[in-house]
Design a protein around this motif. Sequence first.
Motif, PDB file in Angstrom:
ATOM      1  N   LEU A   6      34.243  30.389  37.028  1.00  0.00           N
ATOM      2  CA  LEU A   6      34.099  31.130  38.288  1.00  0.00           C
ATOM      3  C   LEU A   6      35.241  30.823  39.249  1.00  0.00           C
ATOM      4  CD1 LEU A   6      32.441  32.934  40.223  1.00  0.00           C
ATOM      5  CD2 LEU A   6      31.174  30.865  40.894  1.00  0.00           C
ATOM      6  N   PHE A   7      35.524  29.542  39.449  1.00  0.00           N
ATOM      7  CA  PHE A   7      36.567  29.160  40.407  1.00  0.00           C
ATOM      8  C   PHE A   7      37.954  29.623  39.925  1.00  0.00           C
ATOM      9  CE2 PHE A   7      33.637  25.422  41.640  1.00  0.00           C
ATOM     10  CZ  PHE A   7      32.984  26.209  42.579  1.00  0.00           C
ATOM     11  N   ASN A   8      38.209  29.523  38.631  1.00  0.00           N
ATOM     12  CA  ASN A   8      39.484  30.016  38.097  1.00  0.00           C
ATOM     13  C   ASN A   8      39.595  31.534  38.258  1.00  0.00           C
ATOM     14  OD1 ASN A   8      40.995  27.747  37.159  1.00  0.00           O
ATOM     15  ND2 ASN A   8      39.594  27.524  35.440  1.00  0.00           N
ATOM     16  N   ALA A   9      38.500  32.248  38.040  1.00  0.00           N
ATOM     17  CA  ALA A   9      38.511  33.703  38.221  1.00  0.00           C
ATOM     18  C   ALA A   9      38.782  34.060  39.672  1.00  0.00           C
ATOM     19  CB  ALA A   9      37.176  34.290  37.761  1.00  0.00           C
ATOM     20  N   TRP A  10      38.213  33.285  40.602  1.00  0.00           N
ATOM     21  CA  TRP A  10      38.453  33.522  42.035  1.00  0.00           C
ATOM     22  C   TRP A  10      39.939  33.354  42.356  1.00  0.00           C
ATOM     23  CZ3 TRP A  10      40.252  31.004  46.403  1.00  0.00           C
ATOM     24  CH2 TRP A  10      39.881  31.540  47.643  1.00  0.00           C
ATOM     25  N   VAL A  11      40.538  32.300  41.834  1.00  0.00           N
ATOM     26  CA  VAL A  11      41.976  32.084  42.041  1.00  0.00           C
ATOM     27  C   VAL A  11      42.770  33.257  41.452  1.00  0.00           C
ATOM     28  CG1 VAL A  11      43.950  30.640  41.390  1.00  0.00           C
ATOM     29  CG2 VAL A  11      41.804  29.571  42.138  1.00  0.00           C
ATOM     30  N   ASP A  12      42.369  33.726  40.279  1.00  0.00           N
ATOM     31  CA  ASP A  12      43.062  34.854  39.626  1.00  0.00           C
ATOM     32  C   ASP A  12      43.059  36.096  40.512  1.00  0.00           C
ATOM     33  OD1 ASP A  12      43.491  33.258  37.400  1.00  0.00           O
ATOM     34  OD2 ASP A  12      41.827  34.103  36.244  1.00  0.00           O
ATOM     35  N   VAL A  13      41.875  36.472  41.034  1.00  0.00           N
ATOM     36  CA  VAL A  13      41.803  37.729  41.788  1.00  0.00           C
ATOM     37  C   VAL A  13      42.406  37.592  43.184  1.00  0.00           C
ATOM     38  CG1 VAL A  13      39.805  38.569  40.481  1.00  0.00           C
ATOM     39  CG2 VAL A  13      39.424  37.356  42.630  1.00  0.00           C
ATOM     40  N   VAL A  14      42.300  36.413  43.779  1.00  0.00           N
ATOM     41  CA  VAL A  14      42.929  36.201  45.082  1.00  0.00           C
ATOM     42  C   VAL A  14      44.451  36.314  44.938  1.00  0.00           C
ATOM     43  CG1 VAL A  14      43.378  34.510  46.900  1.00  0.00           C
ATOM     44  CG2 VAL A  14      41.052  34.830  46.056  1.00  0.00           C
ATOM     45  N   SER A  15      44.979  35.741  43.868  1.00  0.00           N
ATOM     46  CA  SER A  15      46.427  35.748  43.649  1.00  0.00           C
ATOM     47  C   SER A  15      46.946  37.134  43.288  1.00  0.00           C
ATOM     48  CB  SER A  15      46.801  34.761  42.530  1.00  0.00           C
ATOM     49  OG  SER A  15      46.358  33.458  42.838  1.00  0.00           O
TER      50      SER A  15
END
Length: 324
Positions: A163-172
């Motif tokens: 979840l946290f990695n996916a959040w970083v992906d979409v924010v970036s």
Amino acid sequence: IERPTPSPSLTTLLGWADDARRLGIRANADTGVDADTAIDNGAEGIGLCRTEHMFLGDRLPFVRAVILSHDFDAEEAALAALAEAQREDFRELLRAVGDRPVTVRLLDAPMHEFLPSDPMELEDEHQRSMLAHLHEENPMLGVRGVRLALMHEGLYPAQVEGLFNAWVDVVSSEGIRPELEVMIPLVSIPDELVMTLRLIRRVNQEVSSRTGMIIPFKIGTMVETPRAALLADRLAQWAEFLSFGTNDLTQLTYGFSRDDVERRMLGTYLEKGLMTASPFAELDGDGVAALMEFAVAKAREVRPDIKLGICGEHGGDPSSIAIC
């Protein structure tokens, strides 16, 4: 097939309701496609993403491998694969959510839903003996939710890593900032929440250190056992939001097995006047709602601004909404 569209009159009426209402309305969605549909129809975010639904079909072997792993290395490999699969699925969900809130409930399903019914589907003799060992007489009251996660301590950390990695992906890549809310299911002992929160915070710090991005999230829990309702003040010391899982709370308050009672007993009880409606269709105002009212009061003593929600079929029933 033509998709229905609201009439201008309905849109106007709902606009007036928006000016007056105090309730927020979110949708249940487990995939990006579901979230897109919900938001197109006015949902203000996703109130429940049931991660166990992500492990249906092709994804089932990921969680099965964790449960049936026979040594540390096998479990670590299974958890790494699960985290990567979750990252992919969460990325699609978060893209659809955009800047809105999304409540992700970590794995909560009866054990038998993850295990094969046919021992021949298993890889080796060890897994076959594990299957026999893991059999439960009453899976709805067995090792599910947070209980499974504390027996396999890497399970929820693997999910939130995805979840946290996916959040970083979409924010970036997308420039959006979904509001993450992580919900722990089936808590009935406050320390279950505390232990799980520590594991989640550790993963959050690890991902933040590796990516250089602070990943904000809120932590909450389901209130779906009478004990959780009675100890809501202690839960609220850690939980920033509570969501009443009224399907399970109704089962456990009455001592009803929903499937069995609705199939065999409910019709007779309605005919005899012992009930006026199914408590699974309309919230029980005398018993279940009394537990909810007690829990709300206790939680607000500790955290006056605690966010409260209901996630169950009662959330779509007018009489139940009125009680809430």
